[in-house]
Design a protein around this motif. Structure first.
Motif, mmCIF file in Angstrom:
data_model
loop_
_atom_site.group_PDB
_atom_site.id
_atom_site.type_symbol
_atom_site.label_atom_id
_atom_site.label_comp_id
_atom_site.label_asym_id
_atom_site.label_seq_id
_atom_site.Cartn_x
_atom_site.Cartn_y
_atom_site.Cartn_z
ATOM 1 N N TYR A 238 -82.339 -16.691 -62.305
ATOM 2 C CA TYR A 238 -83.201 -16.389 -63.442
ATOM 3 C C TYR A 238 -83.258 -17.643 -64.305
ATOM 4 C CZ TYR A 238 -85.254 -13.905 -67.385
ATOM 5 O OH TYR A 238 -86.104 -13.483 -68.383
ATOM 6 N N PHE A 239 -84.405 -18.314 -64.279
ATOM 7 C CA PHE A 239 -84.594 -19.525 -65.061
ATOM 8 C C PHE A 239 -85.196 -19.151 -66.403
ATOM 9 C CE2 PHE A 239 -85.131 -20.857 -60.595
ATOM 10 C CZ PHE A 239 -84.048 -21.711 -60.508
ATOM 11 N N ASP A 240 -84.628 -19.712 -67.447
ATOM 12 C CA ASP A 240 -85.081 -19.382 -68.786
ATOM 13 C C ASP A 240 -85.136 -20.654 -69.617
ATOM 14 O OD1 ASP A 240 -85.881 -17.769 -70.877
ATOM 15 O OD2 ASP A 240 -83.928 -16.850 -71.214
ATOM 16 N N ALA A 241 -85.864 -20.607 -70.688
ATOM 17 C CA ALA A 241 -85.893 -21.670 -71.691
ATOM 18 C C ALA A 241 -86.380 -21.008 -72.973
ATOM 19 C CB ALA A 241 -86.829 -22.800 -71.282
ATOM 20 N N SER A 242 -86.010 -21.577 -74.079
ATOM 21 C CA SER A 242 -86.429 -20.997 -75.358
ATOM 22 C C SER A 242 -87.958 -21.032 -75.458
ATOM 23 C CB SER A 242 -85.804 -21.768 -76.515
ATOM 24 O OG SER A 242 -86.431 -23.028 -76.651
ATOM 25 N N PRO A 243 -88.528 -20.100 -76.194
ATOM 26 C CA PRO A 243 -89.989 -20.117 -76.369
ATOM 27 C C PRO A 243 -90.482 -21.435 -76.954
ATOM 28 C CG PRO A 243 -89.093 -18.034 -77.140
ATOM 29 C CD PRO A 243 -87.918 -18.921 -76.835
ATOM 30 N N LEU B 96 -97.020 -21.205 -78.833
ATOM 31 C CA LEU B 96 -95.758 -20.523 -79.101
ATOM 32 C C LEU B 96 -95.994 -19.036 -79.335
ATOM 33 C CD1 LEU B 96 -92.706 -20.557 -79.593
ATOM 34 C CD2 LEU B 96 -93.185 -21.193 -81.978
ATOM 35 N N ARG B 97 -96.985 -18.712 -80.153
ATOM 36 C CA ARG B 97 -97.307 -17.307 -80.425
ATOM 37 C C ARG B 97 -97.667 -16.571 -79.124
ATOM 38 N NH1 ARG B 97 -102.314 -17.489 -82.893
ATOM 39 N NH2 ARG B 97 -103.085 -17.175 -80.793
ATOM 40 N N ASP B 98 -98.471 -17.209 -78.276
ATOM 41 C CA ASP B 98 -98.880 -16.585 -77.017
ATOM 42 C C ASP B 98 -97.690 -16.366 -76.088
ATOM 43 O OD1 ASP B 98 -101.469 -16.620 -77.952
ATOM 44 O OD2 ASP B 98 -102.134 -18.254 -76.644
ATOM 45 N N ILE B 99 -96.763 -17.319 -76.038
ATOM 46 C CA ILE B 99 -95.581 -17.192 -75.189
ATOM 47 C C ILE B 99 -94.709 -16.037 -75.665
ATOM 48 C CG2 ILE B 99 -93.359 -18.306 -74.642
ATOM 49 C CD1 ILE B 99 -94.966 -20.943 -74.331
ATOM 50 N N ILE B 100 -94.471 -15.962 -76.959
ATOM 51 C CA ILE B 100 -93.647 -14.883 -77.518
ATOM 52 C C ILE B 100 -94.296 -13.534 -77.264
ATOM 53 C CG2 ILE B 100 -92.782 -13.905 -79.678
ATOM 54 C CD1 ILE B 100 -92.359 -16.844 -80.631
ATOM 55 N N LEU B 101 -95.601 -13.440 -77.461
ATOM 56 C CA LEU B 101 -96.330 -12.193 -77.233
ATOM 57 C C LEU B 101 -96.277 -11.797 -75.756
ATOM 58 C CD1 LEU B 101 -98.119 -9.944 -78.385
ATOM 59 C CD2 LEU B 101 -100.089 -11.431 -77.988
ATOM 60 N N ARG B 102 -96.492 -12.759 -74.870
ATOM 61 C CA ARG B 102 -96.448 -12.464 -73.423
ATOM 62 C C ARG B 102 -95.060 -11.973 -73.015
ATOM 63 N NH1 ARG B 102 -96.623 -16.481 -68.269
ATOM 64 N NH2 ARG B 102 -96.616 -14.856 -66.709
ATOM 65 N N ASP B 103 -94.018 -12.653 -73.489
ATOM 66 C CA ASP B 103 -92.656 -12.227 -73.161
ATOM 67 C C ASP B 103 -92.401 -10.800 -73.640
ATOM 68 O OD1 ASP B 103 -92.116 -14.660 -71.977
ATOM 69 O OD2 ASP B 103 -90.826 -15.390 -73.608
ATOM 70 N N GLU B 104 -92.802 -10.514 -74.858
ATOM 71 C CA GLU B 104 -92.584 -9.173 -75.423
ATOM 72 C C GLU B 104 -93.335 -8.123 -74.599
ATOM 73 O OE1 GLU B 104 -90.693 -6.526 -77.707
ATOM 74 O OE2 GLU B 104 -90.351 -8.673 -77.709
ATOM 75 N N ASN B 105 -94.583 -8.419 -74.246
ATOM 76 C CA ASN B 105 -95.360 -7.490 -73.419
ATOM 77 C C ASN B 105 -94.708 -7.300 -72.054
ATOM 78 O OD1 ASN B 105 -97.325 -7.051 -75.374
ATOM 79 N ND2 ASN B 105 -98.674 -8.648 -74.599
#
Length: 108
Positions: free
Chosen positions: A32-37, A58-67
């Motif tokens: 599981y590869f991760d990096a901060s938004p 940044l907003r789009d990444i956070i929204l996509r992750d949450e969805n």
């Protein structure tokens, strides 16, 4: 799933948000590869400097992750037997070294 049928009896490398939890839950190796938004937004801007601002990306990444975390099927989850690798401050070479070190005994 059709993907599992196609991949049967093959050694493959695949990626995706639900690959280790839905598509290949019995995979021999799971990472599981991760990096901060924030880091992911910086990387995206470097790849595609034209277009959106850092704040928009940044907003789009956070929204996509949450969805993706709240999807009913195929939600973004860390498989309990996956190796977690935070790539935020790693080079591609360092990430590869981490993967190879886990798989190393099987590669020789």
């Amino acid at each position: 799933s059709r993907v599992r049928e196609v991949a049967a009896n093959m050694d493959i490398v695949t990626e995706g948000r639900d690959t280790t939890t839905v598509i290949f839950p019995n995979a021999e190796y799971k990472f599981y590869f991760d990096a901060s938004p924030e880091i992911r937004a910086e990387r995206r801007i470097k790849q595609h400097p034209e277009g959106q601002t850092y704040e928009e990306v940044l907003r789009d990444i956070i929204l996509r992750d949450e969805n993706d975390k709240n999807k009913e099927v195929g939600a973004l989850k860390i498989s309990k037997d996956a190796i977690y690798i935070d790539t935020s401050y790693l080079t591609i070479e360092q990430v590869c070294e981490k993967v190879v070190s886990v798989m190393g005994k099987d590669l020789t």
